[in-house]
Design an enzyme around this catalytic site. Structure first.
Site, PDB file in Angstrom:
ATOM      1  N   GLY A  81       0.835  -1.204   0.000  1.00 52.23           N
ATOM      2  CA  GLY A  81       0.000   0.000   0.000  1.00 52.23           C
ATOM      3  C   GLY A  81       0.865   1.246   0.000  1.00 52.23           C
ATOM      4  O   GLY A  81       2.018   1.223   0.437  1.00 52.23           O
ATOM      5  N   ILE A 160      -5.214 -10.541  -2.407  1.00 52.59           N
ATOM      6  CA  ILE A 160      -5.302 -11.023  -1.021  1.00 52.59           C
ATOM      7  C   ILE A 160      -6.700 -11.535  -0.722  1.00 52.59           C
ATOM      8  O   ILE A 160      -6.870 -12.573  -0.064  1.00 52.59           O
ATOM      9  CB  ILE A 160      -4.886  -9.906  -0.045  1.00 52.59           C
ATOM     10  CG1 ILE A 160      -3.400  -9.586  -0.224  1.00 52.59           C
ATOM     11  CG2 ILE A 160      -5.176 -10.327   1.401  1.00 52.59           C
ATOM     12  CD1 ILE A 160      -2.932  -8.363   0.548  1.00 52.59           C
ATOM     13  N   PRO A 183     -17.583  -6.357 -10.839  1.00 52.90           N
ATOM     14  CA  PRO A 183     -17.556  -7.825 -10.778  1.00 52.90           C
ATOM     15  C   PRO A 183     -16.317  -8.377 -11.483  1.00 52.90           C
ATOM     16  O   PRO A 183     -15.934  -7.892 -12.547  1.00 52.90           O
ATOM     17  CB  PRO A 183     -18.837  -8.232 -11.514  1.00 52.90           C
ATOM     18  CG  PRO A 183     -19.712  -7.023 -11.474  1.00 52.90           C
ATOM     19  CD  PRO A 183     -18.781  -5.845 -11.526  1.00 52.90           C
ATOM     20  N   ASP A 265      -5.551  -6.925  12.567  1.00 54.88           N
ATOM     21  CA  ASP A 265      -4.102  -6.904  12.423  1.00 54.88           C
ATOM     22  C   ASP A 265      -3.613  -5.488  12.181  1.00 54.88           C
ATOM     23  O   ASP A 265      -2.415  -5.229  12.261  1.00 54.88           O
ATOM     24  CB  ASP A 265      -3.667  -7.809  11.269  1.00 54.88           C
ATOM     25  CG  ASP A 265      -2.154  -7.914  11.162  1.00 54.88           C
ATOM     26  OD1 ASP A 265      -1.506  -8.138  12.212  1.00 54.88           O
ATOM     27  OD2 ASP A 265      -1.609  -7.786  10.054  1.00 54.88           O
ATOM     28  N   HIS A 289       0.162  -5.810  13.448  1.00 52.01           N
ATOM     29  CA  HIS A 289       0.444  -5.686  12.017  1.00 52.01           C
ATOM     30  C   HIS A 289       1.492  -6.709  11.575  1.00 52.01           C
ATOM     31  O   HIS A 289       2.570  -6.364  11.085  1.00 52.01           O
ATOM     32  CB  HIS A 289       0.908  -4.267  11.660  1.00 52.01           C
ATOM     33  CG  HIS A 289       0.679  -3.935  10.212  1.00 52.01           C
ATOM     34  ND1 HIS A 289       0.439  -2.655   9.763  1.00 52.01           N
ATOM     35  CD2 HIS A 289       0.644  -4.715   9.098  1.00 52.01           C
ATOM     36  CE1 HIS A 289       0.290  -2.649   8.454  1.00 52.01           C
ATOM     37  NE2 HIS A 289       0.413  -3.900   8.025  1.00 52.01           N
ATOM     38  N   GLY A 291       0.708  -9.123   9.310  1.00 55.89           N
ATOM     39  CA  GLY A 291       0.144  -9.759   8.122  1.00 55.89           C
ATOM     40  C   GLY A 291       1.183 -10.345   7.181  1.00 55.89           C
ATOM     41  O   GLY A 291       1.037 -11.453   6.679  1.00 55.89           O
TER      42      GLY A 291
END
Length: 321
Positions: A81, A160, A183, A265, A289, A291
């Site tokens: 990110g 993810i 979609p 998390d 955190h 992850g």
């Protein structure tokens, strides 16, 4: 002739750090701490840097860019990110921005499953019984819930989100719902997942996993209004970004039986203070955190961040931009 300067804002995982230490084509200047660099040290370091390798905790904004070396050539963030980066300011200055996608998908999906299981089986309460030396096997107390014949809801159906479905589907969910900007029919067909509007997902899902990026649209997406749509037996797991969930509203939902449990998390701030009500709440599992916190993933992230930084410094295309 002097070498270009690469400024690195934190100590890297062991394998990547060895590689960084061995570089000879750049001068590495680095904060050798495992904790976030101070703002003043960050501003000082970037003032002479040709390349910046930063972390999610480092705010890359107009102030920093104004303080940076006018010859700064690249910003490389060791994260998938980049909501900590003012991308418009970076773009205005013509700087390439590298990031680390793909490499943390599996580890983050694993952590999502970990939190889902801990929350559903009331593991935090069970661990407290062990740590406090009270009780043992009980036939009727401390009962959690299982996922057989339940509905799974995925908010954000990117890499993810889909990897999370792959891991959770074998637990026996009878229905898999997802919401995303549009979609994704081919991907959804492979996973037997159905695209629905967010309100329907919130109303129908027994386990809701937040896997979307933080944007202006998703900030505070989970609030008193969205929690009010959920089943009182619903479990909410967030491994995306802390600011997607309004934590005061989450606490209210837990305390008033609007939802059953939560697993986080990511939080605001990170870490949450030890006396924060969510940290103390028996039905809220909070992790710091982790992850992507595996040897394999964190070294892969750091190596990709190094690749991006070196490419930018030497006027080559970035591997991930």
């Amino acid at each position: 002739m002097s070498r270009p300067i690469l400024f690195v804002t934190r100590e890297l995982p062991s394998q990547a750090q060895l590689r960084l230490d061995a570089l000879t084509n750049v001068e590495v200047r680095q904060s050798k701490s495992t904790r976030a660099i101070s703002r003043s040290d960050l501003l000082e370091g970037v003032a002479t840097a040709d390349g910046l390798l930063c972390m999610l905790s480092d705010k890359i904004d107009e102030e920093l860019l104004n303080a940076a070396n006018p010859l700064l050539k690249v910003i490389s963030t060791c994260s998938v990110g980049y909501d900590h980066v003012d991308t418009e300011q970076v773009k205005q200055r013509g700087l390439p921005l590298g990031y680390t996608p793909d490499v943390l998908t599996d580890a983050t999906a694993d952590t999502t499953v970990l939190l889902a299981l801990m929350a559903s089986r009331r593991a935090k309460e069970a661990l407290s019984i062990v740590h406090e030396g009270r009780g043992g096997f009980s036939l009727s107390t401390g009962l959690g819930t299982q996922f057989t014949n339940k509905t799974l809801g995925i908010v954000g159906f990117g890499r993810i989100g889909r990897a999370t479905v792959e891991r959770l589907a074998p637990f026996g969910f009878s229905k898999i719902l997802y919401t995303s900007r549009r979609p994704l029919e081919d991907e959804a067909r492979k996973l037997n997942a159905q695209h629905v509007p967010l309100p329907q997902l919130l109303a129908d899902a027994d386990l809701i996993c937040i896997c979307c990026p933080l944007t202006s649209e998703t900030t505070n997406m989970f609030n008193k209004d969205t929690f009010s749509l959920m089943k009182p037996t619903a479990i909410v797991v967030n491994t995306a970004r802390g600011a997607i969930v309004n934590q005061d509203d989450l606490l209210h939902a837990l305390e008033n039986g609007m939802i059953a449990a939560a697993g986080l998390d990511v939080t605001v701030p990170e870490p949450l203070p030890a006396d924060h009500p969510l940290v103390k709440h028996p039905r809220c599992v909070v992790l710091p955190h982790i992850g992507s916190a595996t040897e394999e993933t964190r070294n892969a992230m750091a190596n990709l961040a190094i690749d991006n930084a070196l490419a930018g410094i030497f006027d080559q295309p970035l591997k991930a931009e």
